[in-house]
Design a protein around this motif. Structure first.
Motif, PDB file in Angstrom:
ATOM      1  N   UNK A 121      -0.774 -10.190  47.697  1.00 29.35           N
ATOM      2  CA  UNK A 121      -0.602 -10.136  46.249  1.00 29.35           C
ATOM      3  C   UNK A 121      -0.424  -8.677  45.827  1.00 29.35           C
ATOM      4  N   UNK A 122       0.527  -8.381  44.923  1.00 29.10           N
ATOM      5  CA  UNK A 122       0.774  -6.991  44.527  1.00 29.10           C
ATOM      6  C   UNK A 122      -0.480  -6.240  44.067  1.00 29.10           C
ATOM      7  N   UNK A 123      -1.374  -6.914  43.334  1.00 29.26           N
ATOM      8  CA  UNK A 123      -2.601  -6.231  42.880  1.00 29.26           C
ATOM      9  C   UNK A 123      -3.493  -5.862  44.064  1.00 29.26           C
ATOM     10  N   UNK A 124      -3.567  -6.753  45.059  1.00 28.30           N
ATOM     11  CA  UNK A 124      -4.362  -6.447  46.256  1.00 28.30           C
ATOM     12  C   UNK A 124      -3.734  -5.299  47.030  1.00 28.30           C
ATOM     13  N   UNK A 125      -2.409  -5.325  47.135  1.00 33.67           N
ATOM     14  CA  UNK A 125      -1.706  -4.269  47.850  1.00 33.67           C
ATOM     15  C   UNK A 125      -1.933  -2.916  47.186  1.00 33.67           C
ATOM     16  N   UNK A 126      -1.885  -2.895  45.857  1.00 35.03           N
ATOM     17  CA  UNK A 126      -2.100  -1.654  45.125  1.00 35.03           C
ATOM     18  C   UNK A 126      -3.545  -1.172  45.272  1.00 35.03           C
ATOM     19  N   UNK A 127      -4.491  -2.101  45.196  1.00 30.49           N
ATOM     20  CA  UNK A 127      -5.913  -1.746  45.359  1.00 30.49           C
ATOM     21  C   UNK A 127      -6.133  -1.081  46.722  1.00 30.49           C
ATOM     22  N   UNK A 128      -5.548  -1.670  47.771  1.00 29.85           N
ATOM     23  CA  UNK A 128      -5.720  -1.121  49.119  1.00 29.85           C
ATOM     24  C   UNK A 128      -4.988   0.206  49.269  1.00 29.85           C
ATOM     25  N   UNK A 129      -3.817   0.316  48.623  1.00 30.74           N
ATOM     26  CA  UNK A 129      -3.077   1.584  48.677  1.00 30.74           C
ATOM     27  C   UNK A 129      -3.894   2.706  48.053  1.00 30.74           C
ATOM     28  N   UNK A 130      -4.482   2.421  46.889  1.00 37.38           N
ATOM     29  CA  UNK A 130      -5.293   3.439  46.203  1.00 37.38           C
ATOM     30  C   UNK A 130      -6.480   3.863  47.062  1.00 37.38           C
ATOM     31  N   UNK A 131      -7.159   2.884  47.643  1.00 38.86           N
ATOM     32  CA  UNK A 131      -8.324   3.198  48.488  1.00 38.86           C
ATOM     33  C   UNK A 131      -7.901   3.996  49.717  1.00 38.86           C
ATOM     34  N   UNK A 132      -6.770   3.583  50.327  1.00 43.99           N
ATOM     35  CA  UNK A 132      -6.293   4.259  51.524  1.00 43.99           C
ATOM     36  C   UNK A 132      -5.851   5.686  51.262  1.00 43.99           C
ATOM     37  N   UNK A 133      -5.454   5.968  50.020  1.00 45.84           N
ATOM     38  CA  UNK A 133      -5.026   7.315  49.654  1.00 45.84           C
ATOM     39  C   UNK A 133      -6.116   8.087  48.908  1.00 45.84           C
ATOM     40  N   UNK A 134      -7.326   7.556  48.973  1.00 47.21           N
ATOM     41  CA  UNK A 134      -8.499   8.200  48.361  1.00 47.21           C
ATOM     42  C   UNK A 134      -8.291   8.470  46.865  1.00 47.21           C
ATOM     43  N   UNK A 135      -7.733   7.469  46.215  1.00 39.96           N
ATOM     44  CA  UNK A 135      -7.541   7.543  44.760  1.00 39.96           C
ATOM     45  C   UNK A 135      -8.535   6.610  44.078  1.00 39.96           C
ATOM     46  N   UNK A 136      -8.749   6.855  42.799  1.00 40.75           N
ATOM     47  CA  UNK A 136      -9.598   5.948  42.032  1.00 40.75           C
ATOM     48  C   UNK A 136      -8.895   4.593  41.904  1.00 40.75           C
ATOM     49  N   UNK A 137      -9.657   3.514  41.717  1.00 38.57           N
ATOM     50  CA  UNK A 137      -9.049   2.182  41.612  1.00 38.57           C
ATOM     51  C   UNK A 137      -8.065   2.126  40.440  1.00 38.57           C
TER      52      UNK A 137
END
Length: 224
Positions: free
Chosen positions: A156-172
């Protein structure tokens, strides 16, 4: 309730796979609140939503050894308002909805929300009159293209974005509705998603959740 069921509508229901006994019940299942009648489809839609969810959940459980998270991901995609509306269009539901002239003029017959709700209300009526097995079997027929298309297998795009943010050490990511337009029964939502110190993107759809998904998809295309 005014009048009886239009013969063409009963014929359409039966040719689609519904088993009609009490016409008054099915008349309610097709009646939008804008008609101002004593009963409309909302209660049957509440029931049909659960019938649909259980029927799809059982199918996924029987057909797959996937873990709970993957099953839930597919379930959510298959029972989504967008998918229900797609099924509605595929069976030619729109012309059989009992809706006021004003709501029709406002685009109600082509609203994902209304089309999806009426599909669920009809499944609720099928369950009430014919039991879960018949309702489940009909779900398998109507939703087979969705079941066989692999809907929900990709992330799901929202899940993908959540994981991308975490993987790039960004805030949710943070989602905000920036615009609502249209009549109550045919609203359009524009949502903006922002990741601090990265950027933002917008998505527009007929429900808040779909708009969030579109915004997440747009963000990933832009920054992912």
């Amino acid at each position: 309730m005014s009048g009886g069921m239009v013969p063409d509508t009963r014929a359409w229901l039966e040719s689609t796979g519904f088993t009609v006994k009490d016409e008054a019940l099915w008349q309610v299942a097709l009646t939008h609140g804008s008609m101002g009648e004593k009963r409309d489809y909302e209660r049957l839609e509440f029931l049909g939503d659960r019938v649909l969810g259980l029927a799809i959940a059982q199918w996924l459980y029987d057909q797959s050894e996937a873990p709970e998270g993957k099953l839930a991901q597919r379930l959510n995609a298959i029972v989504s308002r967008e998918m229900c509306a797609k099924v509605a269009r595929g069976i030619g539901l729109a012309s059989h909805i009992r809706i006021s002239k004003q709501a029709h003029a406002d685009g109600g017959r082509d609203s994902d929300n209304i089309l999806g709700d009426v599909v669920e209300s009809l499944l609720g009526a099928q369950f009430v009159e014919n039991g879960f097995k018949d309702a489940r079997d009909l779900v398998h027929v109507l939703f087979r293209p969705a079941l066989e298309s692999g809907a929900g297998i990709s992330k799901h795009p929202k899940s993908a974005l959540q994981e991308w943010a975490a993987g790039n050490r960004r805030k949710p990511p943070e989602y905000e509705v920036v615009e609502r337009s249209g009549p109550d029964h045919s609203m359009t939502f524009t949502v903006e998603v922002t990741v601090l110190n990265v950027g933002s993107a917008q998505g527009t759809a007929s429900s808040k959740s779909e708009a969030e998904r579109e915004a997440a998809r747009a963000f990933m295309e832009k920054f992912g």
